[in-house]
Design a protein around this motif. Structure first.
Motif, PDB file in Angstrom:
ATOM      1  N   SER A 143       0.766  -1.217  -0.239  1.00  0.00           N
ATOM      2  CA  SER A 143       0.075  -0.056   0.007  1.00  0.00           C
ATOM      3  C   SER A 143       0.773   1.390   0.088  1.00  0.00           C
ATOM      4  CB  SER A 143      -0.745   0.132   1.349  1.00  0.00           C
ATOM      5  OG  SER A 143      -1.756   1.135   1.389  1.00  0.00           O
ATOM      6  N   ASP A 144       1.769   1.297   0.782  1.00  0.00           N
ATOM      7  CA  ASP A 144       2.777   2.354   0.842  1.00  0.00           C
ATOM      8  C   ASP A 144       3.442   2.459  -0.598  1.00  0.00           C
ATOM      9  OD1 ASP A 144       2.077   2.885   3.269  1.00  0.00           O
ATOM     10  OD2 ASP A 144       3.979   1.929   4.390  1.00  0.00           O
ATOM     11  N   LYS A 183       1.115   3.908  -2.946  1.00  0.00           N
ATOM     12  CA  LYS A 183       0.845   5.546  -2.728  1.00  0.00           C
ATOM     13  C   LYS A 183       2.027   6.425  -3.291  1.00  0.00           C
ATOM     14  CE  LYS A 183      -1.496   4.974   1.520  1.00  0.00           C
ATOM     15  NZ  LYS A 183      -1.689   5.103   2.954  1.00  0.00           N
ATOM     16  N   ILE A 229      -6.328   3.377  -1.526  1.00  0.00           N
ATOM     17  CA  ILE A 229      -5.641   3.869  -2.345  1.00  0.00           C
ATOM     18  C   ILE A 229      -6.222   5.114  -3.154  1.00  0.00           C
ATOM     19  CG2 ILE A 229      -3.974   3.881  -4.321  1.00  0.00           C
ATOM     20  CD1 ILE A 229      -2.723   2.726  -1.900  1.00  0.00           C
ATOM     21  N   PHE A 266      -6.789   8.038  -0.797  1.00  0.00           N
ATOM     22  CA  PHE A 266      -5.351   8.680  -1.018  1.00  0.00           C
ATOM     23  C   PHE A 266      -5.544   9.484  -2.097  1.00  0.00           C
ATOM     24  CE2 PHE A 266      -1.138   8.766  -2.391  1.00  0.00           C
ATOM     25  CZ  PHE A 266      -0.631   9.488  -1.273  1.00  0.00           C
ATOM     26  N   LYS A 319      -5.264  13.870  -2.362  1.00  0.00           N
ATOM     27  CA  LYS A 319      -3.936  14.435  -2.942  1.00  0.00           C
ATOM     28  C   LYS A 319      -4.157  15.221  -3.991  1.00  0.00           C
ATOM     29  CE  LYS A 319       0.594  14.236  -1.709  1.00  0.00           C
ATOM     30  NZ  LYS A 319       1.065  14.598  -0.496  1.00  0.00           N
TER      31      LYS A 319
END
Length: 388
Positions: A317-318, A321, A352, A355, A359
């Motif tokens: 997941s990181d 991103k 995601i 996110f 963003k």
């Protein structure tokens, strides 16, 4: 009797040695290359027994290894066989029963096959998804434009059974040797049904030709070839993190008859290198088939049921991103960003998307979980955004 002893004890040896560090198919290849005594039939049988064991996942961890192998054999096959007749004759008599009845006979809780049900995307049916691991997925192929007639003629001449899912998607029994019949990549692309369905989101755009397309995590190139076929007049750019991937991709695109494209190696988490490689170029369409757990494809690699650690979900997941943050700025105004995973995990899918929405100023055009667990295909997640 010695043959049945070997058929059970060799898988027990293999499974006790396997640590999950490499794909199980590669481990088996290495094992059999050292053990020359096994014939082709023995290798097939032993390999199948190992995979049947993996397909039961975490559901029967309290049973001994032999019992787990035999349970997998019973649940995953549909015809009587000599191993069950020798070891579990009472099960061999019932092996033709519907899967739901066999699950009851074997006394397993199917919802324990998959260890991370609490991490699933909201639209995943946990029971159906867990049960799907006991069923061998199909092999799917996408017929390329203008090749429908010749492909069907070749398949019929070779007396190869196939199911026509739609005008461009064909399904086959797993293990069908299509490369011996068809011109792979030129006539058909080996591509899962739901991977093909991602093309539906490609058609949901209104970009004027020519379309500049960047497949930023191109891998084997299936999505790039599909974009070329669907969007037609497109200028294609492909990238991935390893040179070997790009080398293989060059060959595949050549086989597909695609000559005019730009390819480069890059780490999408390194903004500086990416900026240097693209030199501020912007695209009408960015395909981000992101690196992921692959959990939607584990019915093809069921060993992952036992070896993925929960912290890996967060790591992926990181990574996703970071890739989104570095690739979305290369989108033209009015352009589209297509985010794809073959994962069933919320952290890799909906989280995601949230996110990205927080963003960037992107409009969500369509978001869909493509459920493969009901149709012997992969489960995928795809979301189309537009920069307005």
């Amino acid at each position: 009797m010695s043959r049945f002893y070997s058929y059970i004890n060799t898988p027990k040896t293999i499974l006790s040695l396997y640590t999950g560090d490499i794909p199980f198919s590669a481990f088996l290849k290495n094992f059999f290359s050292k053990e020359k005594k096994y014939g082709s039939r023995d290798r097939r049988t032993i390999s199948s027994l190992c995979y049947y064991y993996f397909r039961t996942g975490h559901a029967i961890e309290d049973r001994d290894l032999e019992e787990r192998i035999l349970t997998g054999l019973f649940l995953c096959t549909t015809t009587p066989n000599e191993i069950l007749e020798n070891k579990k004759p009472e099960w061999n008599e019932k092996v033709t029963l519907p899967l739901a009845e066999k699950i009851s006979v074997a006394k397993i809780d199917v919802e324990k096959i998959f260890a991370f049900n609490d991490e699933l995307s909201k639209d995943v049916n946990a029971k159906l998804f867990n049960t799907s691991f006991l069923i061998q997925p199909k092999l799917f192929a996408r017929v390329r434009p203008g090749k429908q007639q010749v492909v069907k003629q070749k398949l019929e001449a070779a007396q190869t059974n196939f199911e026509e899912i739609n005008n461009t998607c064909l399904a086959f029994a797993n293990g069908t040797k299509l490369e011996a019949i068809l011109d792979i990549n030129k006539e058909v692309v080996i591509q899962d049904y739901n991977s093909q369905r991602v093309g539906e989101l490609m058609t949901a755009t209104n970009i004027s030709a020519p379309v500049s397309v960047w497949d930023c995590c191109a891998a084997s190139g299936g999505k790039a070839i599909m974009a070329y076929d669907i969007l037609r007049d497109c200028k294609l750019t492909v990238s991935d993190v390893r040179q070997t991937i790009i080398q293989n991709l060059h060959k595949r695109l050549k086989d597909a008859g695609i000559k005019d494209y730009y390819a480069f190696v890059t780490d999408l988490t390194n903004h500086k290198n990416l900026q240097s490689a693209l030199n501020n170029k912007k695209f009408d369409f960015i395909i981000c088939d992101a690196p992921c757990s692959g959990s939607g494809t584990w019915s093809r690699t069921p060993e992952q049921l036992l070896f993925l650690k929960k912290e890996e979900i967060t790591r992926y997941s990181d990574l996703q991103k970071s890739i989104c943050v570095n690739t979305i700025p290369f989108l033209k105004k009015g352009g589209y960003f297509l985010y794809i995973t073959c994962s069933v995990f919320k952290k890799e899918n909906e989280d995601i998307i949230h996110f990205i929405q927080d963003k960037f100023s992107l409009t969500l055009v369509k978001m869909e979980l493509l459920k493969g667990y009901e149709i012997q295909a992969d489960t995928m997640f795809a979301t189309l955004f537009q920069l307005t």
